[in-house]
Design an enzyme around this catalytic site. Structure first.
Site, PDB file in Angstrom:
ATOM      1  N   SER A 137       0.855  -1.187   0.000  1.00  0.00           N
ATOM      2  CA  SER A 137       0.000   0.000   0.000  1.00  0.00           C
ATOM      3  C   SER A 137       0.889   1.236   0.000  1.00  0.00           C
ATOM      4  O   SER A 137       2.063   1.176   0.362  1.00  0.00           O
ATOM      5  CB  SER A 137      -0.872   0.008   1.263  1.00  0.00           C
ATOM      6  OG  SER A 137      -1.525   1.247   1.428  1.00  0.00           O
ATOM      7  N   TYR A 150      -2.087  -0.317  10.581  1.00  0.00           N
ATOM      8  CA  TYR A 150      -2.094  -0.773   9.185  1.00  0.00           C
ATOM      9  C   TYR A 150      -0.776  -0.419   8.496  1.00  0.00           C
ATOM     10  O   TYR A 150      -0.162  -1.254   7.823  1.00  0.00           O
ATOM     11  CB  TYR A 150      -3.269  -0.132   8.454  1.00  0.00           C
ATOM     12  CG  TYR A 150      -3.427  -0.542   7.014  1.00  0.00           C
ATOM     13  CD1 TYR A 150      -3.937  -1.784   6.676  1.00  0.00           C
ATOM     14  CD2 TYR A 150      -3.070   0.334   5.988  1.00  0.00           C
ATOM     15  CE1 TYR A 150      -4.091  -2.156   5.349  1.00  0.00           C
ATOM     16  CE2 TYR A 150      -3.224  -0.025   4.657  1.00  0.00           C
ATOM     17  CZ  TYR A 150      -3.738  -1.272   4.339  1.00  0.00           C
ATOM     18  OH  TYR A 150      -3.879  -1.635   3.024  1.00  0.00           O
TER      19      TYR A 150
END
Length: 284
Positions: A137, A150
């Site tokens: 990501s 995250y």
């Protein structure tokens, strides 16, 4: 026929990646925790006569990964492409998030990738052939609240992928990292405001995601890039995907650490003005 194994295919990027590889003529093993809930996916496979097998696998479990991987490899001989896509998101401030949430995110997004990767490495190394694509990501480069947990998992995934690429290149096994920006998935839509939080960051980021999703980037864009990487001769390690991915990474790179911290710690009004100025997004 090349064999591709994809984790986390119940929805979003994983689902679209499985369909993209199936339509490209691959034999696809699409794994997920609950195949019994994949009726729409199964109908698409049937309608298009795709060579896609939905298999049960929970990347959080050593036993589940071993069982699933052993069955696929024993029956088919090898896996040519592994796409480590399974991932979860939990958001909140460091103080307010539970330890269970921190552990869950790291177990799925980092250790889950390791479990699956280690299962295919021996046969790829011996065959001197293979491709491992890890879905990270933009958050693997940018740590900001309330996505600390995250981001930590994706930073870890970036690091282990970089080390793995060094180990596997002499054996002709390609390792690539895909770094999506804000993609129109349920995960992105679930970035929400915690009205009870002591910190303002969940409201800010929820607004940023909501504004970005007004002009949504479909998960098919990521799926197409994953297929492209697997079929190309490039040894490029990192692949930002989506119109905002590279700009977000470059934007973070334009600030030193102290500037970045100050920007995230500023007042709501200054933060919203900055987002509108830099990205043309009204995150209010």
């Amino acid at each position: 026929m090349k064999i591709v194994l994809i984790t986390g295919t119940s929805k979003g990027i994983g689902l679209e990646t499985a369909l993209t590889f199936g339509r490209a003529g691959y034999k696809v093993f699409a794994t997920m925790r609950n195949p019994e809930n994949a009726s729409d996916f199964k109908q698409k496979i049937k309608n298009e006569s795709l060579d896609i097998t939905i298999s049960k696998m929970d990347v959080d479990s050593d036993a589940s990964v071993k069982k699933g991987m052993d069955e696929i490899i024993q029956k088919n001989g090898s896996v040519d492409v592994l796409v480590n896509n399974a991932g979860i998101e939990r958001h909140g401030s460091i103080e307010e998030m539970s330890m269970d949430d921190f552990q869950s995110v790291m177990n799925t997004n980092y250790l889950g990738v390791l479990r699956c990767t280690k299962a295919v490495l021996p046969q790829m190394r011996k065959a001197k052939n293979g491709c491992i694509i890890n879905i990270a990501s933009v958050s693997g480069h940018i740590a900001n609240s309330p996505l600390g947990a995250y981001a930590a998992s994706k930073f870890a995934l970036e690091a282990i992928s970089e080390a793995l690429a060094q180990e596997m290149k002499p054996f002709n096994v390609k390792v690539a990292i895909v770094e999506p920006g804000i993609i129109n998935t349920q995960m992105a839509k679930d970035i929400s405001v915690n009205a009870e939080s002591l910190y303002p960051h969940s409201k800010r980021l929820a607004g940023l995601f909501s504004a970005s999703l007004q002009t949504p980037t479909p998960p098919t864009l990521v799926a197409d890039k994953i297929l492209e990487i697997s079929e190309s001769n490039t040894w490029k390690l990192r692949h930002p995907v989506g119109p905002d991915a590279a700009p977000f990474i470059e934007w973070r790179g334009s600030m030193n650490d102290e500037q970045w911290i100050n920007w995230n710690a500023t007042s709501d009004e200054d933060w919203y003005k900055s987002v509108e100025q830099d990205f043309g997004l009204n995150a209010r």
